[in-house]
Design an enzyme around this catalytic site. Structure first.
Site, mmCIF file in Angstrom:
data_model
loop_
_atom_site.group_PDB
_atom_site.id
_atom_site.type_symbol
_atom_site.label_atom_id
_atom_site.label_comp_id
_atom_site.label_asym_id
_atom_site.label_seq_id
_atom_site.Cartn_x
_atom_site.Cartn_y
_atom_site.Cartn_z
ATOM 1 N N HIS A 30 -2.671 0.147 8.540
ATOM 2 C CA HIS A 30 -3.465 -0.507 7.279
ATOM 3 C C HIS A 30 -2.141 -0.895 5.987
ATOM 4 C CE1 HIS A 30 -6.021 -2.304 4.661
ATOM 5 N NE2 HIS A 30 -6.056 -1.506 4.447
ATOM 6 N N ARG A 66 -11.117 -8.764 9.079
ATOM 7 C CA ARG A 66 -10.712 -9.845 8.549
ATOM 8 C C ARG A 66 -10.031 -11.300 9.852
ATOM 9 N NH1 ARG A 66 -7.445 -6.379 4.311
ATOM 10 N NH2 ARG A 66 -9.042 -7.687 2.229
ATOM 11 N N ARG A 84 1.187 -1.461 0.011
ATOM 12 C CA ARG A 84 0.458 -0.470 0.106
ATOM 13 C C ARG A 84 0.795 1.071 0.495
ATOM 14 N NH1 ARG A 84 -2.423 -3.601 3.753
ATOM 15 N NH2 ARG A 84 -4.405 -4.184 3.069
ATOM 16 N N ASP A 111 -9.167 -4.740 8.580
ATOM 17 C CA ASP A 111 -8.323 -5.810 9.547
ATOM 18 C C ASP A 111 -8.599 -6.364 9.930
ATOM 19 O OD1 ASP A 111 -5.219 -4.349 6.946
ATOM 20 O OD2 ASP A 111 -7.012 -3.110 8.285
#
Length: 318
Positions: free
Chosen positions: A180, A156, A93, A153
């Site tokens: 993140h 998840r 990212r 996240d």
């Protein structure tokens, strides 16, 4: 923020790629809004998405969905920014930083010049960096600019723990905090299942190798996006549901505790950067961070995550 200046029945989405379109579809189904404006550098794309999603309205609740421009955003209660370059296979990212900062430098001034009074929700990656960028470029009060952070996240993590323990993931209470991204931290020290400490609940379910199991689950969560991108080139359904959840907390003034990305002001000795920690989210945006009882190792990892983000901001003169 004075609420009489904004219309919380109206939402704008800037960026109609996979994430923007999936978020728009999720919000159409939610019934949270009666008006949705879609904006994209490709006007035809925005028009096509608006038309396609509108055809589902007979199965949901009445609302107006249309492709618009920045003038249409002035009175929106919420603007969601998903616009940016996509993460490609093999990219982190943070690799997206320069491209997406440049995009934000064109988007944010268009919003501010229209005297927007609502809340900015940043979803584009790297979300923590871009939340800091949006905060600086807009000059808005910190409570009005938040990122989707580690809401996905954390979902998840809850899902994986639910699968591991064969229990409803909604009964799992645990957070991913920090960036993140690759320096994110699973806050195991305060994880529990309906108030029962995680290790004890694991043993109730026949799992005793706690260190190995938590290490693997944390790695799987961290690598989830890479795994999905390698298979289907993009992730968008999970983040779309995360966007819907954050919007619910804001529009309904729920005062929900969510691990959104927001400016740090001395918590755990960290300042001058946005990263993800549990925070109370209400109609004003971010009310306050909620302190977690982290152990020394987790606090150290959180500071390291913050330093990683600060370095990126400094390199890009933000």
């Amino acid at each position: 923020m004075e609420q009489n200046f904004v219309n919380f029945n109206k939402v704008g989405i800037i960026g109609c790629g996979f994430v923007g379109a999936a978020s728009a579809f999720s919000l159409m189904q939610s019934g949270l809004f009666t008006e949705m404006v879609l904006i994209d550098s490709d006007q035809a794309r925005a028009e096509g998405e608006a038309l396609d999603i509108s055809h589902g309205i007979p199965f949901a609740k009445p609302m107006e969905i249309y492709a618009g421009n920045y003038d249409d955003l002035k009175d929106a209660g919420l603007i969601i920014i998903t616009a940016g370059a996509n993460q490609k296979p093999g990219e982190t990212r943070l690799d997206l930083v320069k491209k997406n900062i440049a995009i934000f430098k064109s988007i944010i001034p268009e919003i501010t010049k229209r005297d927007f009074k609502g809340i900015l929700l940043i979803v584009a990656n790297p979300v923590d960096i871009l939340t800091s960028v949006a905060l600086k470029l807009s000059g808005y009060a910190p409570n009005r600019v938040l990122g989707s952070g580690t809401v996905l996240d954390t979902a998840r993590l809850k899902y994986n723990l639910g699968q591991h323990l064969n229990v409803d993931s909604r009964s799992v209470h645990a957070f991913i905090i920090g960036e993140h991204g690759d320096s994110e931290i699973a806050a195991w020290s305060c994880a529990n299942v309906s108030g029962i400490k995680l290790d004890k609940f694991c043993e109730m379910r026949g799992h005793f190798n706690h260190q190995e199991a938590t290490r693997k689950i944390a790695e799987d969560v961290k690598n989830s996006a890479y795994e999905i991108i390698a298979r289907k080139k993009a992730t968008y359904y999970g983040i779309a549901m995360s966007v819907k959840r954050i919007c619910e907390a804001i529009v309904r003034d729920e005062k929900s505790i969510l691990p959104i990305s927001a400016q740090m002001n001395g918590e755990y000795g960290i300042s001058g950067v946005a990263l993800s920690l549990p925070a109370i989210v209400n109609s004003q945006g971010v009310e306050t961070h909620v302190p977690l009882q982290l152990n020394e190792e987790e606090v150290s990892a959180l500071k390291k995550s913050a330093d990683t983000l600060k370095k990126i901001l400094e390199e890009n003169q933000i």
